[in-house]
Design a protein around this motif. Structure first.
Motif, PDB file in Angstrom:
ATOM      1  N   ASN A 187       0.857  -1.192   0.000  1.00 26.56           N
ATOM      2  CA  ASN A 187       0.000   0.000   0.000  1.00 26.56           C
ATOM      3  C   ASN A 187       0.891   1.240   0.000  1.00 26.56           C
ATOM      4  O   ASN A 187       1.228   1.772   1.047  1.00 26.56           O
ATOM      5  N   LEU A 188       1.289   1.655  -1.215  1.00 25.12           N
ATOM      6  CA  LEU A 188       2.172   2.807  -1.387  1.00 25.12           C
ATOM      7  C   LEU A 188       1.346   3.909  -2.071  1.00 25.12           C
ATOM      8  O   LEU A 188       1.369   4.038  -3.294  1.00 25.12           O
ATOM      9  N   PRO A 189       0.570   4.674  -1.299  1.00 23.62           N
ATOM     10  CA  PRO A 189      -0.351   5.615  -1.939  1.00 23.62           C
ATOM     11  C   PRO A 189       0.376   6.787  -2.598  1.00 23.62           C
ATOM     12  O   PRO A 189       1.484   7.138  -2.221  1.00 23.62           O
ATOM     13  N   ALA A 190      -0.297   7.383  -3.603  1.00 26.13           N
ATOM     14  CA  ALA A 190       0.249   8.575  -4.273  1.00 26.13           C
ATOM     15  C   ALA A 190      -0.476   9.807  -3.753  1.00 26.13           C
ATOM     16  O   ALA A 190      -0.759  10.750  -4.490  1.00 26.13           O
ATOM     17  N   ALA A 191      -0.804   9.806  -2.451  1.00 27.89           N
ATOM     18  CA  ALA A 191      -1.502  10.941  -1.824  1.00 27.89           C
ATOM     19  C   ALA A 191      -1.217  10.928  -0.332  1.00 27.89           C
ATOM     20  O   ALA A 191      -0.803   9.903   0.232  1.00 27.89           O
ATOM     21  N   PHE A 192      -1.428  12.079   0.306  1.00 32.49           N
ATOM     22  CA  PHE A 192      -1.308  12.162   1.764  1.00 32.49           C
ATOM     23  C   PHE A 192      -2.521  11.483   2.396  1.00 32.49           C
ATOM     24  O   PHE A 192      -3.487  11.125   1.709  1.00 32.49           O
ATOM     25  N   GLY A 216       2.473   1.799  -7.091  1.00 34.20           N
ATOM     26  CA  GLY A 216       2.629   0.785  -6.049  1.00 34.20           C
ATOM     27  C   GLY A 216       4.056   0.404  -5.718  1.00 34.20           C
ATOM     28  O   GLY A 216       4.297  -0.432  -4.850  1.00 34.20           O
ATOM     29  N   ARG A 217       5.022   1.045  -6.398  1.00 36.57           N
ATOM     30  CA  ARG A 217       6.425   0.653  -6.217  1.00 36.57           C
ATOM     31  C   ARG A 217       7.357   1.807  -5.851  1.00 36.57           C
ATOM     32  O   ARG A 217       8.378   1.595  -5.201  1.00 36.57           O
ATOM     33  N   HIS A 218       7.045   3.029  -6.303  1.00 40.48           N
ATOM     34  CA  HIS A 218       8.004   4.129  -6.130  1.00 40.48           C
ATOM     35  C   HIS A 218       7.257   5.461  -6.136  1.00 40.48           C
ATOM     36  O   HIS A 218       6.611   5.816  -7.121  1.00 40.48           O
ATOM     37  N   VAL A 219       7.345   6.166  -5.009  1.00 44.65           N
ATOM     38  CA  VAL A 219       6.709   7.478  -4.864  1.00 44.65           C
ATOM     39  C   VAL A 219       7.773   8.484  -4.457  1.00 44.65           C
ATOM     40  O   VAL A 219       8.665   8.173  -3.655  1.00 44.65           O
ATOM     41  N   GLU A 220       7.707   9.703  -5.030  1.00 49.24           N
ATOM     42  CA  GLU A 220       8.604  10.790  -4.611  1.00 49.24           C
ATOM     43  C   GLU A 220       7.784  11.937  -4.043  1.00 49.24           C
ATOM     44  O   GLU A 220       6.732  12.279  -4.592  1.00 49.24           O
ATOM     45  N   ILE A 221       8.282  12.508  -2.958  1.00 45.83           N
ATOM     46  CA  ILE A 221       7.631  13.675  -2.344  1.00 45.83           C
ATOM     47  C   ILE A 221       8.621  14.835  -2.399  1.00 45.83           C
ATOM     48  O   ILE A 221       9.735  14.728  -1.883  1.00 45.83           O
ATOM     49  N   HIS A 222       8.202  15.912  -3.057  1.00 43.37           N
ATOM     50  CA  HIS A 222       9.061  17.089  -3.208  1.00 43.37           C
ATOM     51  C   HIS A 222       8.572  18.176  -2.257  1.00 43.37           C
ATOM     52  O   HIS A 222       7.425  18.609  -2.344  1.00 43.37           O
TER      53      HIS A 222
END
Length: 342
Positions: A187-192, A216-222
């Motif tokens: 569970n790698l969400p693309a949101a807060f 589902g594999r890689h998220v970046e937060i800038h």
């Protein structure tokens, strides 16, 4: 805290300086800037922009041989409200640009990573393999709190992996509302947590943003407002964390916030010797061959990969070390520090 007004007035006073009297006028503007920051000292004590401004003024005065006493710039007419707002949010919510403007050079950055067993690469390029079962803070400073929760990689194993990550971006009133990001295995969400993908409705809300690099594999937060980028990955049955943070941000903590794996590494009682790896589920030679395919340089990432594959019996750990190395390649300010050999 009115530090933004001081910044804006200084920008306005120096923007169009030309001709032979430029240096004298520049020193006048610096003295005005200094005077303005002194007036805000009491209300701005905990503000990063305020401390940057104070140090920046001192440096610029020394570089340009300006005396602390002397005439100051005449007050400027206030710009119209929309432009003023734009200047304020640009100044305060883009850390790199405002730092460059104040100091005449880009900020310094530091890198930390936690991946695999978990292995910790600290901001100071120390490297530990940790036991750390349960929840432990990777970071705990004035701007960020990051906690990793670990569980055993296999029943009866000493080795643990990160199964959950919680990242809190603390409220910065000029730029963002407080935001919480949580990832768990599968569970790698693309949101807060609140469903948003940026820092909220404030003028600088877009200075915090999530981007999904691989679903589902890689998220970046800038987080532009604090000069910070975070990568969260899943490889196999484990999560990994990498960060590139402005040095000033990474150091913004008190003595009470002393337990941070990114700063001090694992506590001594929680460290595992990598020589323990040779009692595992996969032969060391098999693990070395698998890791060599992904990691041709036999550095610490390669050694960590071998340790993880031997201990867990899971070939997916080659991807964890490879992902951490790729993040380091992007995040490390000094490419010569990419590989660590121990």
């Amino acid at each position: 805290c009115k530090i933004l007004r001081c910044n804006s007035e200084y920008v306005a006073a120096t923007l169009h300086l030309r001709g032979p009297g430029r240096m004298a006028a520049y020193c006048d503007a610096l003295r005005s800037y200094s005077h303005c920051t002194r007036k805000t000292a009491r209300t701005c004590r905990g503000d990063l922009a305020y401390h940057s401004a104070v140090h920046g003024i001192e440096d610029l005065m020394i570089q340009n041989n300006c005396s602390k006493e002397g005439p100051t710039s005449p007050p400027r007419p206030r710009p119209p409200a929309p432009n003023h707002q734009g200047l304020e949010s640009l100044d305060i919510c883009n850390y790199e640009k405002s730092f460059l403007y104040k100091h005449g050079q880009p900020p310094s950055y530091q890198h930390c990573a936690a991946f695999g067993d978990p292995h910790i690469r600290t901001f100071h390029d120390d490297f530990h393999t940790c036991r750390v079962e349960g929840s432990w803070p990777l970071l705990d400073n004035d701007y960020l709190f990051v906690q990793a929760t670990s569980s055993p990689v296999a029943k009866g194993s000493n080795a643990t992996v990160t199964s959950k990550l919680t990242i809190i971006f603390k409220n910065m009133k000029e730029c963002i509302d407080q935001k919480v990001y949580q990832a768990e295995i599968d569970n790698l969400p693309a949101a807060f947590e609140d469903g948003s993908v940026n820092g909220g409705e404030r003028p600088g809300g877009s200075s915090l943003a999530i981007r999904e690099r691989s679903p589902g594999r890689h998220v970046e937060i800038h987080a532009e407002y604090i000069g910070t980028t975070i990568a969260v990955r899943q490889a196999g049955r484990q999560l990994s964390f990498s960060i590139r943070a402005a040095e000033e941000v990474a150091r913004a903590f008190t003595e009470e916030q002393d337990l941070q794996l990114c700063v001090g590494g694992c506590p001594r009682s929680q460290r595992i010797s990598r020589s323990e790896c040779c009692r595992g589920r996969v032969a060391a030679e098999t693990a070395r061959a698998l890791c060599k395919e992904m990691l041709p340089v036999e550095d610490i990432y390669f050694q960590s990969c071998v340790f993880d594959v031997v201990t867990s019996g899971d070939a997916n750990f080659t991807m964890a070390a490879h992902g951490a190395l790729e993040d380091a390649r992007v995040f490390l300010p000094n490419a010569e520090k990419l590989h660590i050999f121990q």
